[in-house]
Structure formats: structure tokens, C-alpha cells
Scaffold this motif. Structure first.
Motif, PDB file in Angstrom:
ATOM      1  N   LEU A 140     -46.254  -5.836  41.779  1.00 37.15           N
ATOM      2  CA  LEU A 140     -45.608  -6.253  43.023  1.00 37.15           C
ATOM      3  C   LEU A 140     -45.376  -5.019  43.902  1.00 37.15           C
ATOM      4  O   LEU A 140     -44.735  -4.054  43.483  1.00 37.15           O
ATOM      5  CB  LEU A 140     -44.296  -6.962  42.729  1.00 37.15           C
ATOM      6  CG  LEU A 140     -44.445  -8.211  41.848  1.00 37.15           C
ATOM      7  CD1 LEU A 140     -43.080  -8.764  41.473  1.00 37.15           C
ATOM      8  CD2 LEU A 140     -45.286  -9.262  42.540  1.00 37.15           C
ATOM      9  N   ILE A 141     -45.910  -5.066  45.109  1.00 36.11           N
ATOM     10  CA  ILE A 141     -45.861  -3.925  46.017  1.00 36.11           C
ATOM     11  C   ILE A 141     -44.672  -4.046  46.956  1.00 36.11           C
ATOM     12  O   ILE A 141     -44.420  -5.107  47.523  1.00 36.11           O
ATOM     13  CB  ILE A 141     -47.168  -3.839  46.832  1.00 36.11           C
ATOM     14  CG1 ILE A 141     -48.332  -3.547  45.887  1.00 36.11           C
ATOM     15  CG2 ILE A 141     -47.073  -2.756  47.898  1.00 36.11           C
ATOM     16  CD1 ILE A 141     -49.661  -3.478  46.579  1.00 36.11           C
ATOM     17  N   ASP A 142     -43.962  -2.936  47.138  1.00 33.70           N
ATOM     18  CA  ASP A 142     -42.886  -2.839  48.116  1.00 33.70           C
ATOM     19  C   ASP A 142     -43.504  -2.273  49.391  1.00 33.70           C
ATOM     20  O   ASP A 142     -43.676  -1.065  49.528  1.00 33.70           O
ATOM     21  CB  ASP A 142     -41.777  -1.917  47.597  1.00 33.70           C
ATOM     22  CG  ASP A 142     -40.594  -1.857  48.527  1.00 33.70           C
ATOM     23  OD1 ASP A 142     -40.762  -2.115  49.741  1.00 33.70           O
ATOM     24  OD2 ASP A 142     -39.493  -1.539  48.046  1.00 33.70           O
ATOM     25  N   VAL A 143     -43.885  -3.154  50.322  1.00 34.54           N
ATOM     26  CA  VAL A 143     -44.598  -2.706  51.517  1.00 34.54           C
ATOM     27  C   VAL A 143     -43.720  -1.840  52.427  1.00 34.54           C
ATOM     28  O   VAL A 143     -44.241  -0.997  53.154  1.00 34.54           O
ATOM     29  CB  VAL A 143     -45.193  -3.891  52.310  1.00 34.54           C
ATOM     30  CG1 VAL A 143     -46.338  -4.515  51.545  1.00 34.54           C
ATOM     31  CG2 VAL A 143     -44.150  -4.909  52.685  1.00 34.54           C
ATOM     32  N   ASP A 144     -42.401  -2.036  52.394  1.00 30.51           N
ATOM     33  CA  ASP A 144     -41.534  -1.194  53.222  1.00 30.51           C
ATOM     34  C   ASP A 144     -41.630   0.258  52.771  1.00 30.51           C
ATOM     35  O   ASP A 144     -41.728   1.164  53.595  1.00 30.51           O
ATOM     36  CB  ASP A 144     -40.085  -1.687  53.148  1.00 30.51           C
ATOM     37  CG  ASP A 144     -39.915  -3.029  53.852  1.00 30.51           C
ATOM     38  OD1 ASP A 144     -40.554  -3.233  54.906  1.00 30.51           O
ATOM     39  OD2 ASP A 144     -39.152  -3.858  53.344  1.00 30.51           O
ATOM     40  N   ASN A 145     -41.617   0.516  51.478  1.00 28.69           N
ATOM     41  CA  ASN A 145     -41.750   1.888  50.978  1.00 28.69           C
ATOM     42  C   ASN A 145     -43.178   2.396  51.118  1.00 28.69           C
ATOM     43  O   ASN A 145     -43.395   3.586  51.323  1.00 28.69           O
ATOM     44  CB  ASN A 145     -41.328   1.970  49.504  1.00 28.69           C
ATOM     45  CG  ASN A 145     -39.834   1.960  49.350  1.00 28.69           C
ATOM     46  OD1 ASN A 145     -39.101   2.291  50.282  1.00 28.69           O
ATOM     47  ND2 ASN A 145     -39.370   1.571  48.185  1.00 28.69           N
ATOM     48  N   LEU A 146     -44.146   1.512  51.003  1.00 27.68           N
ATOM     49  CA  LEU A 146     -45.548   1.921  51.104  1.00 27.68           C
ATOM     50  C   LEU A 146     -45.862   2.505  52.473  1.00 27.68           C
ATOM     51  O   LEU A 146     -46.592   3.485  52.579  1.00 27.68           O
ATOM     52  CB  LEU A 146     -46.456   0.714  50.828  1.00 27.68           C
ATOM     53  CG  LEU A 146     -47.956   0.964  50.826  1.00 27.68           C
ATOM     54  CD1 LEU A 146     -48.333   1.924  49.706  1.00 27.68           C
ATOM     55  CD2 LEU A 146     -48.706  -0.348  50.675  1.00 27.68           C
ATOM     56  N   PHE A 147     -45.282   1.925  53.525  1.00 23.35           N
ATOM     57  CA  PHE A 147     -45.593   2.378  54.881  1.00 23.35           C
ATOM     58  C   PHE A 147     -44.438   3.148  55.517  1.00 23.35           C
ATOM     59  O   PHE A 147     -44.401   3.314  56.725  1.00 23.35           O
ATOM     60  CB  PHE A 147     -45.980   1.186  55.758  1.00 23.35           C
ATOM     61  CG  PHE A 147     -47.251   0.541  55.318  1.00 23.35           C
ATOM     62  CD1 PHE A 147     -48.467   1.166  55.532  1.00 23.35           C
ATOM     63  CD2 PHE A 147     -47.237  -0.677  54.654  1.00 23.35           C
ATOM     64  CE1 PHE A 147     -49.651   0.579  55.113  1.00 23.35           C
ATOM     65  CE2 PHE A 147     -48.416  -1.279  54.237  1.00 23.35           C
ATOM     66  CZ  PHE A 147     -49.626  -0.639  54.461  1.00 23.35           C
ATOM     67  N   ASP A 148     -43.483   3.597  54.722  1.00 21.34           N
ATOM     68  CA  ASP A 148     -42.348   4.351  55.251  1.00 21.34           C
ATOM     69  C   ASP A 148     -42.741   5.773  55.580  1.00 21.34           C
ATOM     70  O   ASP A 148     -43.491   6.435  54.996  1.00 21.34           O
ATOM     71  CB  ASP A 148     -41.212   4.350  54.242  1.00 21.34           C
ATOM     72  CG  ASP A 148     -39.878   4.503  54.904  1.00 21.34           C
ATOM     73  OD1 ASP A 148     -39.799   4.344  56.134  1.00 21.34           O
ATOM     74  OD2 ASP A 148     -38.911   4.785  54.186  1.00 21.34           O
TER      75      ASP A 148
END
Length: 164
Positions: free
Chosen positions: A156-164
């Protein structure tokens, strides 16, 4: 722990013996997709839509993982190569490739090129294991958790952290 199940004579079945389809507790609804034969998931509340791959305009001087931009009904969206972001080799776009449009907030939207979008699935929260953040591994900060569900391992990917 036992839960009442009216479809079974006697009504009670141990939670551990329940089929995943019978689970009635809290769950996370996720869009599942694949990259390099691994299954990933993003919470559906972060996803606006899933698109077929069309014309992606290259942007000179963009980061190595930025494929370019697309116009989605008048909104310009940056498209990133999710494989490259995860250190995987590049792959040619084919009929199964899709762009997942992710809404990071009210003003920021990103398109993620993935190999194949599988389905939307409700994953029981009791099947999701959080990762320890004490490892110091930068890649783990993008991972919200690992789900063991229906004989699959789903990252499960945390997109907020991925593109922070």
C-alpha cells in the motif's frame, strides 16, 4: 472472538475461520495495480480517475522520472514513471498500461504510469501491517503498509509521502 453470522446454523463463527469475503469490520478501499509482477494499492479517496495512456508531451529539463504532461479535460497533469520512481527498469507502454490520476490536495494532481490496473478492492484493516519507520530506509516512507489478503501480498503506497 466470535461474530454472529445469521446464514450459519447456530450463527456464530470464529473470526479466524471467516472467509475474507465474510469480513464485516473496517476496511480500506484501494485501487490495485501491478508493477514488475508486484501488486500495489492506493487508497481510492486519493484517486480521481484511471486513464488509458494517450499522448504524453515531454518536458525539457524535467526530472528523470517525469514522462511529461497530459491534458485531462483542460487540466495539465504531470505524468511520472512509477517504475523508475521505484528503481525498476523502464517498460514500453502497452495496451494494459494505465495512468492513475492522483489528487494530492486541492491544487496538486499527478498521473502515475503503471503496468496494469487490476481492480478496486476492500482490504480488511486487520489484514494490513504497518511498516516500522525506524529502519531509516527512505523507500519505506512511501509504503503505508503491507496487506496479506486473499493469497496476495499488496504493497500500500502513501502517495502524500511519495510526492512530498
Amino acid at each position: 472472538m466470535e461474530l454472529m453470522n445469521p446464514s450459519i446454523p447456530g450463527g456464530n463463527i470464529p473470526v479466524d475461520n471467516m472467509d475474507d469475503e465474510d469480513y464485516i469490520g473496517p476496511s480500506a478501499r484501494c485501487v490495485l495495480f501491478t508493477l514488475e509482477n508486484e501488486t500495489y494499492g492506493i487508497h481510492v479517496k486519493k484517486i480521481r480517475e484511471v486513464l488509458r495512456v494517450g499522448n504524453i508531451r515531454k518536458v525539457a529539463g524535467a526530472d528523470y522520472n517525469v514522462l511529461g504532461i497530459i491534458n485531462v479535460r483542460g487540466v495539465i497533469v504531470t505524468v511520472v514513471d512509477t517504475r523508475t520512481m521505484n528503481g525498476m527498469p523502464k517498460k514500453e507502454v502497452d495496451d494494459l498500461s494505465r495512468i492513475i490520476i492522483v489528487e494530492l490536495d486541492d491544487e496538486r494532481t499527478v498521473g502515475m504510469l503503471v503496468d496494469f490496473v487490476m481492480e478496486v478492492k476492500d482490504i480488511p484493516e486487520n489484514k494490513i501491517e504497518a511498516l516500522s519507520s525506524s529502519r531509516g530506509d527512505q523507500s519505506s516512507k512511501y509504503i503505508q503498509g503491507i496487506a496479506h489478503y486473499q493469497d496476495n501480498i499488496i504493497i500500500l503506497i502513501d502517495v502524500d509521502n511519495l510526492f512530498d
